[in-house]
Design a protein around this motif. Sequence first.
Motif: not given
Length: 65
Positions: A23, A26-27, A30
Amino acid sequence: MSDFWVNLYKFPRFLIGAFLGFFLTTFQPIFKLLKNKKRVIVFNIILVIIIGVCYKILAKMIAIE
């Protein structure tokens, strides 16, 4: 046989670490994009649209009115 139990006790810690690593990697892009105020607004609008579409699809699938 004792090595088996030692490895079995280590598995939950490994699983949590693997999920956190997934996570975070992945983030992370963002979170970097969300430092700009305009992008936060656009991201929130897109998120609301995605949640709304998913809700409508699930409501139609299970016949909730």
